[in-house]
Design a protein around this motif. Structure first.
Motif, PDB file in Angstrom:
ATOM      1  N   SER A 146      -7.650   4.804  -6.885  1.00  0.00           N
ATOM      2  CA  SER A 146      -7.990   5.176  -5.516  1.00  0.00           C
ATOM      3  C   SER A 146      -9.252   4.438  -5.086  1.00  0.00           C
ATOM      4  CB  SER A 146      -8.223   6.685  -5.429  1.00  0.00           C
ATOM      5  OG  SER A 146      -8.576   7.066  -4.118  1.00  0.00           O
ATOM      6  N   GLY A 147      -9.224   3.886  -3.892  1.00  0.00           N
ATOM      7  CA  GLY A 147     -10.356   3.146  -3.371  1.00  0.00           C
ATOM      8  C   GLY A 147     -10.289   1.653  -3.581  1.00  0.00           C
ATOM      9  N   ASP A 148      -9.385   1.187  -4.449  1.00  0.00           N
ATOM     10  CA  ASP A 148      -9.222  -0.253  -4.668  1.00  0.00           C
ATOM     11  C   ASP A 148      -8.633  -0.921  -3.430  1.00  0.00           C
ATOM     12  OD1 ASP A 148     -10.176  -0.250  -7.244  1.00  0.00           O
ATOM     13  OD2 ASP A 148      -8.208  -0.281  -8.204  1.00  0.00           O
ATOM     14  N   THR A 149      -8.959  -2.186  -3.257  1.00  0.00           N
ATOM     15  CA  THR A 149      -8.298  -3.031  -2.269  1.00  0.00           C
ATOM     16  C   THR A 149      -7.334  -3.948  -3.021  1.00  0.00           C
ATOM     17  OG1 THR A 149     -10.149  -2.994  -0.716  1.00  0.00           O
ATOM     18  CG2 THR A 149      -8.576  -4.808  -0.506  1.00  0.00           C
ATOM     19  N   VAL A 150      -6.059  -3.875  -2.663  1.00  0.00           N
ATOM     20  CA  VAL A 150      -5.012  -4.587  -3.399  1.00  0.00           C
ATOM     21  C   VAL A 150      -4.324  -5.586  -2.478  1.00  0.00           C
ATOM     22  CG1 VAL A 150      -2.890  -4.347  -4.757  1.00  0.00           C
ATOM     23  CG2 VAL A 150      -4.641  -2.551  -4.838  1.00  0.00           C
ATOM     24  N   LEU A 151      -4.195  -6.822  -2.945  1.00  0.00           N
ATOM     25  CA  LEU A 151      -3.461  -7.855  -2.223  1.00  0.00           C
ATOM     26  C   LEU A 151      -2.063  -7.953  -2.808  1.00  0.00           C
ATOM     27  CD1 LEU A 151      -3.230 -10.301  -0.279  1.00  0.00           C
ATOM     28  CD2 LEU A 151      -4.242 -11.706  -2.098  1.00  0.00           C
ATOM     29  N   VAL A 152      -1.056  -7.774  -1.963  1.00  0.00           N
ATOM     30  CA  VAL A 152       0.343  -7.821  -2.397  1.00  0.00           C
ATOM     31  C   VAL A 152       1.046  -8.948  -1.659  1.00  0.00           C
ATOM     32  CG1 VAL A 152       2.539  -6.582  -2.526  1.00  0.00           C
ATOM     33  CG2 VAL A 152       0.386  -5.350  -2.874  1.00  0.00           C
ATOM     34  N   HIS A 153       1.650  -9.864  -2.408  1.00  0.00           N
ATOM     35  CA  HIS A 153       2.366 -10.977  -1.799  1.00  0.00           C
ATOM     36  C   HIS A 153       3.836 -10.635  -1.577  1.00  0.00           C
ATOM     37  CE1 HIS A 153      -0.768 -14.018  -1.729  1.00  0.00           C
ATOM     38  NE2 HIS A 153      -1.205 -13.500  -2.866  1.00  0.00           N
ATOM     39  N   ALA A 154       4.439 -11.331  -0.585  1.00  0.00           N
ATOM     40  CA  ALA A 154       5.822 -11.049  -0.178  1.00  0.00           C
ATOM     41  C   ALA A 154       5.984  -9.548   0.026  1.00  0.00           C
ATOM     42  CB  ALA A 154       6.819 -11.579  -1.196  1.00  0.00           C
ATOM     43  N   ALA A 155       5.047  -8.982   0.782  1.00  0.00           N
ATOM     44  CA  ALA A 155       4.930  -7.528   0.885  1.00  0.00           C
ATOM     45  C   ALA A 155       6.082  -6.867   1.617  1.00  0.00           C
ATOM     46  CB  ALA A 155       3.606  -7.165   1.562  1.00  0.00           C
ATOM     47  N   SER A 156       6.894  -7.644   2.333  1.00  0.00           N
ATOM     48  CA  SER A 156       8.053  -7.052   3.003  1.00  0.00           C
ATOM     49  C   SER A 156       9.310  -7.190   2.163  1.00  0.00           C
ATOM     50  CB  SER A 156       8.280  -7.714   4.365  1.00  0.00           C
ATOM     51  OG  SER A 156       8.601  -9.093   4.214  1.00  0.00           O
ATOM     52  N   GLY A 157       9.219  -7.841   0.992  1.00  0.00           N
ATOM     53  CA  GLY A 157      10.366  -8.030   0.119  1.00  0.00           C
ATOM     54  C   GLY A 157      10.626  -6.820  -0.757  1.00  0.00           C
ATOM     55  N   ALA A 158      11.577  -6.964  -1.663  1.00  0.00           N
ATOM     56  CA  ALA A 158      12.003  -5.829  -2.478  1.00  0.00           C
ATOM     57  C   ALA A 158      10.880  -5.301  -3.358  1.00  0.00           C
ATOM     58  CB  ALA A 158      13.209  -6.231  -3.330  1.00  0.00           C
ATOM     59  N   VAL A 159      10.321  -6.152  -4.206  1.00  0.00           N
ATOM     60  CA  VAL A 159       9.239  -5.717  -5.082  1.00  0.00           C
ATOM     61  C   VAL A 159       7.975  -5.449  -4.274  1.00  0.00           C
ATOM     62  CG1 VAL A 159       7.716  -6.402  -6.982  1.00  0.00           C
ATOM     63  CG2 VAL A 159      10.168  -6.888  -7.109  1.00  0.00           C
ATOM     64  N   GLY A 160       7.672  -6.329  -3.325  1.00  0.00           N
ATOM     65  CA  GLY A 160       6.463  -6.164  -2.533  1.00  0.00           C
ATOM     66  C   GLY A 160       6.419  -4.858  -1.772  1.00  0.00           C
ATOM     67  N   SER A 161       7.517  -4.484  -1.150  1.00  0.00           N
ATOM     68  CA  SER A 161       7.530  -3.248  -0.362  1.00  0.00           C
ATOM     69  C   SER A 161       7.355  -2.023  -1.248  1.00  0.00           C
ATOM     70  CB  SER A 161       8.827  -3.143   0.438  1.00  0.00           C
ATOM     71  OG  SER A 161       9.959  -3.064  -0.407  1.00  0.00           O
ATOM     72  N   MET A 162       7.940  -2.054  -2.458  1.00  0.00           N
ATOM     73  CA  MET A 162       7.736  -0.955  -3.396  1.00  0.00           C
ATOM     74  C   MET A 162       6.278  -0.899  -3.845  1.00  0.00           C
ATOM     75  SD  MET A 162      10.618   0.653  -3.909  1.00  0.00           S
ATOM     76  CE  MET A 162      12.343   0.361  -3.551  1.00  0.00           C
ATOM     77  N   THR A 163       5.683  -2.067  -4.089  1.00  0.00           N
ATOM     78  CA  THR A 163       4.302  -2.124  -4.538  1.00  0.00           C
ATOM     79  C   THR A 163       3.361  -1.572  -3.475  1.00  0.00           C
ATOM     80  OG1 THR A 163       4.845  -4.105  -5.832  1.00  0.00           O
ATOM     81  CG2 THR A 163       2.516  -3.635  -5.474  1.00  0.00           C
ATOM     82  N   VAL A 164       3.607  -1.943  -2.230  1.00  0.00           N
ATOM     83  CA  VAL A 164       2.777  -1.426  -1.142  1.00  0.00           C
ATOM     84  C   VAL A 164       2.832   0.099  -1.103  1.00  0.00           C
ATOM     85  CG1 VAL A 164       2.536  -1.275   1.371  1.00  0.00           C
ATOM     86  CG2 VAL A 164       2.936  -3.501   0.287  1.00  0.00           C
ATOM     87  N   GLN A 165       4.024   0.657  -1.164  1.00  0.00           N
ATOM     88  CA  GLN A 165       4.177   2.106  -1.032  1.00  0.00           C
ATOM     89  C   GLN A 165       3.518   2.856  -2.188  1.00  0.00           C
ATOM     90  OE1 GLN A 165       8.234   3.386   0.693  1.00  0.00           O
ATOM     91  NE2 GLN A 165       8.627   1.295  -0.024  1.00  0.00           N
ATOM     92  N   ILE A 166       3.717   2.357  -3.411  1.00  0.00           N
ATOM     93  CA  ILE A 166       3.140   3.045  -4.567  1.00  0.00           C
ATOM     94  C   ILE A 166       1.618   2.891  -4.583  1.00  0.00           C
ATOM     95  CG2 ILE A 166       3.095   3.156  -7.092  1.00  0.00           C
ATOM     96  CD1 ILE A 166       6.023   2.195  -7.044  1.00  0.00           C
ATOM     97  N   ALA A 167       1.128   1.697  -4.239  1.00  0.00           N
ATOM     98  CA  ALA A 167      -0.321   1.490  -4.199  1.00  0.00           C
ATOM     99  C   ALA A 167      -0.974   2.392  -3.162  1.00  0.00           C
ATOM    100  CB  ALA A 167      -0.633   0.024  -3.907  1.00  0.00           C
ATOM    101  N   ARG A 168      -0.350   2.533  -2.025  1.00  0.00           N
ATOM    102  CA  ARG A 168      -0.869   3.434  -0.994  1.00  0.00           C
ATOM    103  C   ARG A 168      -0.893   4.873  -1.507  1.00  0.00           C
ATOM    104  NH1 ARG A 168      -3.608   3.283   2.968  1.00  0.00           N
ATOM    105  NH2 ARG A 168      -2.260   4.430   4.409  1.00  0.00           N
TER     106      ARG A 168
END
Length: 311
Positions: A146-168
């Protein structure tokens, strides 16, 4: 049973639809009546022979690792599941032979979890590989807090979109890099969108002047170099696309089947934390067309093949 298979390496043209022997159910396996199986880039890369140095291949090969379906028969040493249970799985074994593009698959029990109750079979089939990749890389490689800033590439793709949601969900601030056409999807997922192109690093630095705490590269090459350059002094770096990350002090990450992680994903889906988008679906006999759609890219969602009563 009916299945898709290939007898030699190649593209979608080598896929055949026809009869294959019913799978045998070993002591530690579960016979699943397949309702849906998702297409992933690794399927057609393995089919082209790109993974020949990693996996033994026994032709003819039934492709596919993602699956959802109904338990028909648990193995004699499998108390975890009963006939009629609805399951999903990342059915990756050490040999390329018996995949999920079929009416039935004998899945090792270590590759399965119960299907989220709020997801249909198509959505559930689209979750395991992409979801596990995101979940495991965030928890094991990047150790996001919590509190980290995370850069996710291809964030609208399959893995990227999952990563965004879980990181949030973990409490992180997420910067989502994508092509212009994916910006709305990235914003919808709760990330701050940044388009690729000239000035990319500068745009990220405007949002994170001191660097990002963690970065996930899903593309490789220049994207990996940009990620390393944008890290904070103690930032963590992982790539699922480019082994050169090891020379930068980062992690080269491969997802692995894990029933506990898969069950955790199912729980996140049932809580509404994770949403799964299916862009296109095809009947099993049109798996070659499904593969072509995945290869062409540009879809904000997964490509799925449906079997039997999932249609």
């Amino acid at each position: 049973m009916k299945a898709i298979s290939y007898r030699r390496y190649g593209g979608p043209e080598v896929l055949e639809y026809g009869d294959r022997p019913d799978p045998r159910v070993g002591p530690d396996k579960v016979l699943v009546e397949v309702r849906a199986a998702a297409v992933n880039p690794v399927d057609w890369k393995a089919q082209a022979g790109y993974l020949d140095t990693i996996f033994d291949t026994v032709f003819p090969v039934i492709p596919g690792w993602d699956v959802s379906g109904v338990v028909v028969q648990p193995g004699v040493s499998v108390p975890e599941f009963a006939v009629g249970d609805e399951v999903m799985g990342y059915v990756r074994e050490d040999v390329l032979c018996h995949g999920t593009f079929a009416e039935y698959v004998a899945a090792p029990v270590r590759t399965l979890a119960r299907k989220p109750r709020n997801l249909g079979f198509e959505e559930a089939a689209a979750l395991p590989l992409a979801g596990l990749t995101a979940y495991q890389v965030l928890h094991r490689a990047l150790r996001v807090r919590s509190g980290d800033t995370v850069l996710v590439h291809a964030a609208s793709g399959a893995v990227g979109s999952m990563t965004v949601q879980i990181a949030r969900h973990l409490g992180a601030r997420v910067i989502g890099a994508s092509r212009d056409e994916g910006q709305d999807r990235v914003r919808e997922l709760g990330a701050e969108p940044v388009p690729y192109g000239d000035g990319f690093r500068e745009r990220v630095r405007e949002l994170a002047p001191h660097g990002v705490d963690a970065a996930l590269d899903t593309v490789g090459g220049q994207v990996l170099k940009d990620s390393a350059a944008l890290l904070a002094p103690e930032g963590r770096l992982a790539s699922i696309a480019d082994g050169e990350v090891l020379t930068m002090g980062g992690h080269y990450f491969w997802v692995r089947p894990d029933p506990a992680d898969l069950a955790a994903l199912a729980g996140l889906a049932e809580q509404g934390v994770l949403t799964v988008r299916v862009a296109k679906s095809f009947p099993l006999e049109q798996a070659a067309d499904a593969q072509r759609a995945n290869m062409e890219g540009g879809l904000h969602g997964k490509v799925v093949v449906t079997v039997g009563r999932a249609r």
